[in-house]
Design an enzyme around this catalytic site. Structure first.
Site, mmCIF file in Angstrom:
data_model
loop_
_atom_site.group_PDB
_atom_site.id
_atom_site.type_symbol
_atom_site.label_atom_id
_atom_site.label_comp_id
_atom_site.label_asym_id
_atom_site.label_seq_id
_atom_site.Cartn_x
_atom_site.Cartn_y
_atom_site.Cartn_z
ATOM 1 N N ASN A 10 22.762 31.301 63.556
ATOM 2 C CA ASN A 10 22.594 30.852 62.171
ATOM 3 C C ASN A 10 21.649 29.664 62.192
ATOM 4 O OD1 ASN A 10 22.812 29.852 59.597
ATOM 5 N ND2 ASN A 10 24.998 29.351 59.711
ATOM 6 N N LYS A 12 20.417 28.058 59.783
ATOM 7 C CA LYS A 12 20.632 27.124 58.658
ATOM 8 C C LYS A 12 19.284 26.729 58.027
ATOM 9 C CE LYS A 12 24.993 25.801 60.711
ATOM 10 N NZ LYS A 12 26.038 24.816 60.897
ATOM 11 N N HIS A 96 30.164 30.866 54.495
ATOM 12 C CA HIS A 96 30.042 29.784 55.475
ATOM 13 C C HIS A 96 30.661 28.507 54.890
ATOM 14 C CE1 HIS A 96 28.360 26.817 58.190
ATOM 15 N NE2 HIS A 96 28.181 27.816 59.039
ATOM 16 N N GLU A 98 29.694 25.585 54.881
ATOM 17 C CA GLU A 98 28.747 24.739 54.148
ATOM 18 C C GLU A 98 28.557 25.255 52.722
ATOM 19 O OE1 GLU A 98 25.736 24.931 57.208
ATOM 20 O OE2 GLU A 98 27.112 23.824 58.496
ATOM 21 N N GLU A 168 35.287 29.801 62.093
ATOM 22 C CA GLU A 168 34.553 28.564 62.342
ATOM 23 C C GLU A 168 35.368 27.386 61.840
ATOM 24 O OE1 GLU A 168 30.042 29.552 62.690
ATOM 25 O OE2 GLU A 168 30.486 28.968 60.635
ATOM 26 N N GLY A 174 28.841 21.505 64.292
ATOM 27 C CA GLY A 174 27.827 20.453 64.388
ATOM 28 C C GLY A 174 28.363 19.131 64.901
ATOM 29 N N SER A 214 29.975 24.440 67.564
ATOM 30 C CA SER A 214 29.525 23.789 68.797
ATOM 31 C C SER A 214 29.537 24.712 70.021
ATOM 32 C CB SER A 214 30.336 22.520 69.057
ATOM 33 O OG SER A 214 30.136 21.592 68.000
#
Ligand code: 13P
Length: 251
Positions: A10, A12, A96, A98, A168, A174, A214
């Site tokens: 991904n 992003k 996702h 985010e 996730e 991250g 990660s």
């Protein structure tokens, strides 16, 4: 039941078109004819066409990072599923964290997207995962179950078979703080049990559940050694060809 491992990148909001094409070319050179492992990359939408061209003839799948669940219309800034198909996407990342957190996407909205992607012949990579406060409050299983039940509601068994799930944990995205293989495996097993309850044992045995958060060349092997971890959804480490190639070629 054997599930073919999938490693997905991904990207992003990273990479201009030229940068994306360079990265895709490097991946294609190393991974374009890999047997026994599936690879998918999800560049930003501005680079999809050019990356598709670069991947022509390779076995690397192309995915989008999002889509809007309507065929067309007055939805400024949004992209329809058929448009993604038209540039060569076979997969789409949905739900996702985010999107859920920054863009306030609800469980119901994500469910509409999952249904629409399936109806348009796109394979949804459905992301679920709890935040740190939710894990600390010991509600992780409840949260992930709620997200899954909502997104999978009303799907037929054959539709369920076409979905890829990505667990996730938000606290691992991250942050450099990967879930331990034990923590990830525990949630993956819970997700598979939920698939058994919602659909059937054979379906639960076939659906792939990826881990994301990660993932790096150093931790992929330990994660993949777990029974219910069928691949990875990689963010930061998918932006560097060497790292992503090493992750895909884990032993
Ligand atoms: P990182 O690998 O950068 O933690 O991101 C994970 C992710 O969000 C993939 O979708």
């Amino acid at each position: 039941m054997s599930r073919i491992p999938m490693i997905a990148g991904n990207w992003k909001m990273h990479k201009t078109v030229a940068e994306a094409v360079r990265l895709a070319a490097a991946l294609r050179g190393a991974l374009g004819n890999l047997a026994g492992r599936e690879v998918m990359i999800a560049p930003p939408c501005t680079a999809l066409s050019e990356v598709a061209r670069e991947l022509t003839g390779s076995s690397i799948h192309l995915g989008a990072q999002n889509m809007y669940p309507e065929d067309s219309g007055a939805f400024t800034g949004e992209i329809a599923p058929a448009m993604l198909r038209s540039v060569g996407c076979s997969h789409v990342i949905l739900g996702h964290s985010e999107r859920r957190q920054i863009f306030n996407e609800s469980d119901d909205f994500i469910a509409r997207k999952v249904a629409k992607a399936l109806a348009t012949d796109l394979t949804p990579v459905l992301c679920v995962g709890e935040t740190l406060p939710e894990r600390e409050a010991e509600t992780a299983v409840e949260v992930v179950s709620r997200q899954l039940r909502a997104a999978l509601k009303g799907l037929t068994k054959s539709e369920a078979l076409r979905i890829i799930i990505a667990y996730e944990p938000v606290w691992a995205i991250g942050t450099g703080r990967t879930a331990t293989p034990d923590i990830a495996q525990e949630m993956h097993a819970t997700i598979r049990r939920l698939l058994q309850d919602l659909f059937s044992d054979p379906i639960a045995a076939q659906v792939r559940i990826l881990y994301g958060g990660s993932v790096k060349p150093e931790n992929i092997s330990a994660l993949m050694a777990e029974t219910d971890i069928d691949g990875a959804l990689v963010g930061g480490a998918s932006l560097k060809a060497e790292d992503f190639i090493q992750i895909v070629e884990y032993t």
